[in-house]
Design a protein around this motif. Structure first.
Motif, PDB file in Angstrom:
ATOM      1  N   GLN A  21       0.983  -1.420   0.062  1.00  0.00           N
ATOM      2  CA  GLN A  21       0.067   0.095   0.043  1.00  0.00           C
ATOM      3  C   GLN A  21       0.765   1.219   0.105  1.00  0.00           C
ATOM      4  O   GLN A  21       0.449   2.365  -0.585  1.00  0.00           O
ATOM      5  CB  GLN A  21      -1.094  -0.033   1.267  1.00  0.00           C
ATOM      6  N   GLU A  22       1.999   1.249   0.579  1.00  0.00           N
ATOM      7  CA  GLU A  22       2.886   2.581   0.957  1.00  0.00           C
ATOM      8  C   GLU A  22       3.681   2.527  -0.121  1.00  0.00           C
ATOM      9  O   GLU A  22       4.352   3.737  -0.480  1.00  0.00           O
ATOM     10  CB  GLU A  22       3.645   2.405   2.273  1.00  0.00           C
ATOM     11  N   GLU A  23       3.546   1.465  -1.300  1.00  0.00           N
ATOM     12  CA  GLU A  23       4.574   1.616  -2.392  1.00  0.00           C
ATOM     13  C   GLU A  23       6.138   1.561  -1.952  1.00  0.00           C
ATOM     14  O   GLU A  23       7.030   1.941  -2.823  1.00  0.00           O
ATOM     15  CB  GLU A  23       4.234   2.519  -3.395  1.00  0.00           C
ATOM     16  N   THR A  24       6.533   1.191  -0.722  1.00  0.00           N
ATOM     17  CA  THR A  24       7.841   0.937  -0.279  1.00  0.00           C
ATOM     18  C   THR A  24       8.482  -0.272  -0.887  1.00  0.00           C
ATOM     19  O   THR A  24       9.813  -0.413  -0.982  1.00  0.00           O
ATOM     20  CB  THR A  24       7.979   0.828   1.226  1.00  0.00           C
ATOM     21  N   ILE A  25       7.571  -1.418  -1.321  1.00  0.00           N
ATOM     22  CA  ILE A  25       8.166  -2.496  -1.850  1.00  0.00           C
ATOM     23  C   ILE A  25       7.602  -2.756  -3.191  1.00  0.00           C
ATOM     24  O   ILE A  25       6.204  -2.830  -3.084  1.00  0.00           O
ATOM     25  CB  ILE A  25       7.941  -3.761  -1.024  1.00  0.00           C
ATOM     26  N   LYS A  26       8.222  -2.904  -4.203  1.00  0.00           N
ATOM     27  CA  LYS A  26       7.550  -3.137  -5.692  1.00  0.00           C
ATOM     28  C   LYS A  26       8.595  -4.041  -6.234  1.00  0.00           C
ATOM     29  O   LYS A  26       9.832  -3.796  -6.263  1.00  0.00           O
ATOM     30  CB  LYS A  26       7.609  -1.858  -6.246  1.00  0.00           C
ATOM     31  N   VAL A  27       7.519  -5.391  -6.627  1.00  0.00           N
ATOM     32  CA  VAL A  27       8.383  -6.393  -7.301  1.00  0.00           C
ATOM     33  C   VAL A  27       7.484  -6.818  -8.737  1.00  0.00           C
ATOM     34  O   VAL A  27       6.716  -6.352  -9.029  1.00  0.00           O
ATOM     35  CB  VAL A  27       8.240  -7.709  -6.476  1.00  0.00           C
ATOM     36  N   ALA A  74       5.676  -8.982 -11.203  1.00  0.00           N
ATOM     37  CA  ALA A  74       4.800 -10.236 -10.857  1.00  0.00           C
ATOM     38  C   ALA A  74       5.263 -11.456 -11.289  1.00  0.00           C
ATOM     39  O   ALA A  74       4.644 -12.311 -11.008  1.00  0.00           O
ATOM     40  CB  ALA A  74       3.440  -9.562 -11.265  1.00  0.00           C
ATOM     41  N   ARG A  75       6.178 -11.277 -12.274  1.00  0.00           N
ATOM     42  CA  ARG A  75       6.787 -12.486 -12.886  1.00  0.00           C
ATOM     43  C   ARG A  75       7.497 -13.420 -12.057  1.00  0.00           C
ATOM     44  O   ARG A  75       7.820 -14.273 -12.190  1.00  0.00           O
ATOM     45  CB  ARG A  75       7.323 -12.285 -14.361  1.00  0.00           C
ATOM     46  N   SER A  76       8.105 -12.580 -11.071  1.00  0.00           N
ATOM     47  CA  SER A  76       9.230 -13.154 -10.239  1.00  0.00           C
ATOM     48  C   SER A  76       8.548 -14.069  -9.058  1.00  0.00           C
ATOM     49  O   SER A  76       8.186 -13.084  -8.176  1.00  0.00           O
ATOM     50  CB  SER A  76      10.067 -12.190  -9.844  1.00  0.00           C
ATOM     51  N   PHE A  77       8.578 -15.192  -9.235  1.00  0.00           N
ATOM     52  CA  PHE A  77       8.010 -16.107  -7.944  1.00  0.00           C
ATOM     53  C   PHE A  77       8.855 -15.675  -6.673  1.00  0.00           C
ATOM     54  O   PHE A  77       8.040 -15.568  -5.504  1.00  0.00           O
ATOM     55  CB  PHE A  77       8.154 -17.226  -8.253  1.00  0.00           C
ATOM     56  N   ILE A  78      10.070 -15.459  -6.713  1.00  0.00           N
ATOM     57  CA  ILE A  78      11.137 -15.250  -5.542  1.00  0.00           C
ATOM     58  C   ILE A  78      10.763 -13.891  -5.054  1.00  0.00           C
ATOM     59  O   ILE A  78      10.741 -13.587  -3.820  1.00  0.00           O
ATOM     60  CB  ILE A  78      12.500 -15.238  -5.702  1.00  0.00           C
ATOM     61  N   GLY A  79      10.555 -12.926  -5.996  1.00  0.00           N
ATOM     62  CA  GLY A  79      10.108 -11.629  -5.559  1.00  0.00           C
ATOM     63  C   GLY A  79       8.930 -11.526  -4.708  1.00  0.00           C
ATOM     64  O   GLY A  79       8.675 -10.532  -4.251  1.00  0.00           O
ATOM     65  N   LEU A  80       8.013 -12.325  -5.205  1.00  0.00           N
ATOM     66  CA  LEU A  80       6.677 -12.144  -4.507  1.00  0.00           C
ATOM     67  C   LEU A  80       6.807 -12.495  -2.847  1.00  0.00           C
ATOM     68  O   LEU A  80       5.793 -11.898  -2.357  1.00  0.00           O
ATOM     69  CB  LEU A  80       5.592 -13.100  -5.109  1.00  0.00           C
ATOM     70  N   SER A  83      -1.224 -10.452   3.471  1.00  0.00           N
ATOM     71  CA  SER A  83      -2.472 -10.330   4.457  1.00  0.00           C
ATOM     72  C   SER A  83      -3.046  -9.180   4.263  1.00  0.00           C
ATOM     73  O   SER A  83      -4.278  -8.751   4.779  1.00  0.00           O
ATOM     74  CB  SER A  83      -1.877 -10.520   6.005  1.00  0.00           C
ATOM     75  N   GLN A  84      -2.533  -7.977   3.430  1.00  0.00           N
ATOM     76  CA  GLN A  84      -2.969  -6.896   3.153  1.00  0.00           C
ATOM     77  C   GLN A  84      -3.314  -6.819   1.545  1.00  0.00           C
ATOM     78  O   GLN A  84      -2.688  -7.514   0.987  1.00  0.00           O
ATOM     79  CB  GLN A  84      -2.139  -5.578   3.819  1.00  0.00           C
ATOM     80  N   PRO A  85      -4.155  -5.855   1.267  1.00  0.00           N
ATOM     81  CA  PRO A  85      -4.359  -5.638  -0.207  1.00  0.00           C
ATOM     82  C   PRO A  85      -3.193  -5.236  -0.726  1.00  0.00           C
ATOM     83  O   PRO A  85      -2.415  -4.422  -0.121  1.00  0.00           O
ATOM     84  CB  PRO A  85      -5.550  -4.652  -0.206  1.00  0.00           C
ATOM     85  N   LEU A  86      -2.958  -5.487  -1.991  1.00  0.00           N
ATOM     86  CA  LEU A  86      -1.616  -5.099  -2.934  1.00  0.00           C
ATOM     87  C   LEU A  86      -2.211  -4.302  -3.835  1.00  0.00           C
ATOM     88  O   LEU A  86      -3.453  -4.457  -4.434  1.00  0.00           O
ATOM     89  CB  LEU A  86      -0.946  -6.392  -3.178  1.00  0.00           C
ATOM     90  N   LYS A  87      -1.162  -3.710  -4.462  1.00  0.00           N
ATOM     91  CA  LYS A  87      -1.413  -2.719  -5.726  1.00  0.00           C
ATOM     92  C   LYS A  87      -0.883  -3.536  -6.940  1.00  0.00           C
ATOM     93  O   LYS A  87       0.501  -3.881  -6.734  1.00  0.00           O
ATOM     94  CB  LYS A  87      -0.917  -1.431  -5.525  1.00  0.00           C
ATOM     95  N   VAL A  88      -1.833  -3.530  -8.079  1.00  0.00           N
ATOM     96  CA  VAL A  88      -1.171  -4.107  -8.971  1.00  0.00           C
ATOM     97  C   VAL A  88      -0.840  -3.262 -10.071  1.00  0.00           C
ATOM     98  O   VAL A  88      -2.001  -2.493 -10.271  1.00  0.00           O
ATOM     99  CB  VAL A  88      -2.385  -5.381  -9.826  1.00  0.00           C
TER     100      VAL A  88
END
Length: 82
Positions: A32-38, A40-46, A52-57
């Protein structure tokens, strides 16, 4: 475009990863805070995200936007039936 989505299972995360892999443009997930951005194709990055919280796509891919919106509508319908 940014879409907020709550992931309720590993299969939903896996489905987004498959969709992102087929996308014509970049797809990112962020908190939500956009402090972590990965990527979406990276399984390890996920694993860096708290599901447990909503995420931003975050993407400009119309294909991904439509697929995520369809999934959100299915979740809303399922919640309404309960």
């Amino acid at each position: 475009m940014v879409i907020e989505k709550k992931f309720n299972s590993i299969s939903e995360i896996s489905a987004l990863q498959r969709i992102a892999s087929m996308a014509d443009k970049e797809v990112y997930l962020s908190n939500q805070e956009e402090t972590i951005k990965v990527d979406a194709r990276s399984f390890i990055g996920l694993f860096a995200l708290d599901f447990s919280q909503p995420l931003k796509v975050i993407t400009d891919s119309l294909y991904v936007i439509r697929m995520v919106e369809m999934d959100l509508r299915k979740q809303a319908c399922a919640a309404a039936v309960r």
